[in-house]
Scaffold this motif. Structure first.
Motif, short mmCIF file in Angstrom:
data_model
loop_
_atom_site.label_atom_id
_atom_site.label_comp_id
_atom_site.label_asym_id
_atom_site.label_seq_id
_atom_site.Cartn_x
_atom_site.Cartn_y
_atom_site.Cartn_z
N HIS A 1 32.52 1.71 -25.37
CA HIS A 1 31.53 0.98 -26.17
C HIS A 1 30.61 1.91 -26.96
O HIS A 1 29.91 1.45 -27.88
N TYR B 1 27.36 -2.52 -29.63
CA TYR B 1 26.84 -2.08 -28.33
C TYR B 1 26.00 -0.82 -28.52
O TYR B 1 26.18 -0.06 -29.47
N LYS B 2 25.09 -0.59 -27.58
CA LYS B 2 24.23 0.59 -27.66
C LYS B 2 24.10 1.23 -26.29
O LYS B 2 24.45 0.63 -25.26
N ASP C 1 23.55 -0.37 -22.48
CA ASP C 1 24.16 -1.69 -22.27
C ASP C 1 25.00 -1.74 -20.99
O ASP C 1 25.10 -2.79 -20.35
#
Length: 377
Positions: free
Chosen positions: A317, A327-328, A331
């Motif tokens: 991700h 996504y970061k 997450d």
């Protein structure tokens, strides 16, 4: 002492004459693409996995992609999987035009957390793609229950789990289909790329047989828009020879893992050893340790001639190729933490007792000299 991460030459030496004869037979008969050797291997691998069908393809990635296409995954769909995997899992979803949706992993097994699965399901969800990572099966019963409840398809990513068992049943026999990779370093590895799909569903089997071979049911009669993703005869011949020894080789891996566990059990609080779930027969494709000082430990071991690996340093991700998913960092905190802690040490069936002792001695020495005794977070 120099210890390779995987030494494939030792395995070849033990089966050299049989492999050479099998390859020579393919050359003598010029049976290079599909043909009898592929059919024989497919039948044997289906029997090994306790399923009705096996279709040989050119890689594990193709096995995943064709499985998703065969179950009807299309652009606009969503497929739920985990960020703690090799990127091929997500790529196969992307090739279908679907969107990968990630869920957290269990802290102990590194696999999909079924308790987090249902919250990720939307009206666009088409399938669940659990990954049997490192040779440890996912907790399949709750995954299959959730899939049935929501009328979802399941494709198992068994690319690292040839012969692993969940509650006494081979992985690959739970979902609608399962994908295996025969990359040379796998528990069952070819001498080049290769893969297979196994299934109990005749329609999926028939679809993948056409999809792998230009979509044709018979020569020049193209039913589907297919691909050239066929398993070749040389690789099938090698795999057939090696399949007969896979159970024995998996047991050797399990014994090696048990010896590592014994020698490392008292090393220090900072070294976390692989755990085998109560429902699992782990076949240790990878033996991954976890340490807050992973990079220092890696450097120390390699200074002593011990090759290591990291599986995987950047979660899917957070890969640039998947920035579009939105996504970061933060997450998936467990996966992100483990990407900085996991270190894989040498693991293959022919690993010698003295080599395991040398690796364990080196890890214990690192722990003692560093005096780092803080517990893992």
């Amino acid at each position: 002492m120099k210890i390779q991460f995987v030494d494939l030459s030792r395995q070849y030496d033990s089966i050299r004459s049989e492999v050479d004869n099998a390859i020579s037979n393919v050359l003598d008969r010029s049976a290079f693409i599909l043909g009898e050797n592929v059919e024989v291997f497919e039948n044997q691998f289906a029997e090994f996995c306790k399923v009705k069908h096996c279709v040989g393809v050119d890689s594990g990635t193709s096995a995943l992609a064709l499985s998703l296409e065969a179950i009807g995954v299309k652009p606009g769909d969503e497929v739920i999987t985990v960020p703690n995997t090799f990127i091929a899992t997500a790529l196969a979803i992307s090739w279908s035009g679907a969107r990968p949706v990630f869920v957290p992993i269990q802290p102990d097994t590194y696999n999909m957390d079924p308790s987090k699965l249902e919250a990720a399901i939307t009206e666009r969800t088409k399938a669940i793609l659990p990954v049997h990572l490192y040779g440890q099966p996912c907790d399949m019963s709750p995954i299959m229950e959730i899939a049935e409840k929501h009328d979802l398809r399941v494709v198992e990513d068994a690319c690292q789990a040839h012969g692993a068992e969940y509650n006494g049943k081979k992985v690959g026999s739970f979902g609608d289909a399962a994908a295996f990779s025969f990359y040379p370093g796998k528990n069952l590895g070819a001498y080049g790329d290769g893969g297979a799909v196994v299934t109990n569903d005749s329609e999926i089997n028939n679809s993948i047989r056409m999809l792998r071979n230009y979509g044709q049911k018979e020569k020049y009669n193209h039913i589907l828009k297919g691909y050239n993703r066929r398993l070749d005869g040389v690789q099938a011949a090698v795999l057939y020879v090696k399949l007969k020894r896979l159970e024995e080789w998996n047991e050797m891996r399990r014994k090696n893992a048990a010896y590592y566990n014994k020698l490392l059990s008292d090393s220090c609080n900072d070294i976390d050893l692989p755990k085998e779930a109560h429902y699992s027969k782990h076949i240790y494709h990878i033996y991954a340790l976890r340490s807050n000082y992973r990079d220092l430990l890696k450097e120390f071991l390699e200074s002593r001639g011990i090759a290591t690996g990291i599986h995987y340093p950047i979660p899917v991700h957070l890969q640039k190729s998947y920035a579009d998913l939105g996504y970061k960092e933060g997450d998936f905190s467990i996966t992100e933490g483990y990407s900085k802690q996991l270190l894989s040490v040498p693991m293959f069936p022919e690993l010698k007792k003295e080599e395991i002792e040398y690796v364990a001695e080196s890890i214990n020495e690192f722990a003692l000299k560093s005096k780092r005794v803080g517990s893992l977070q």
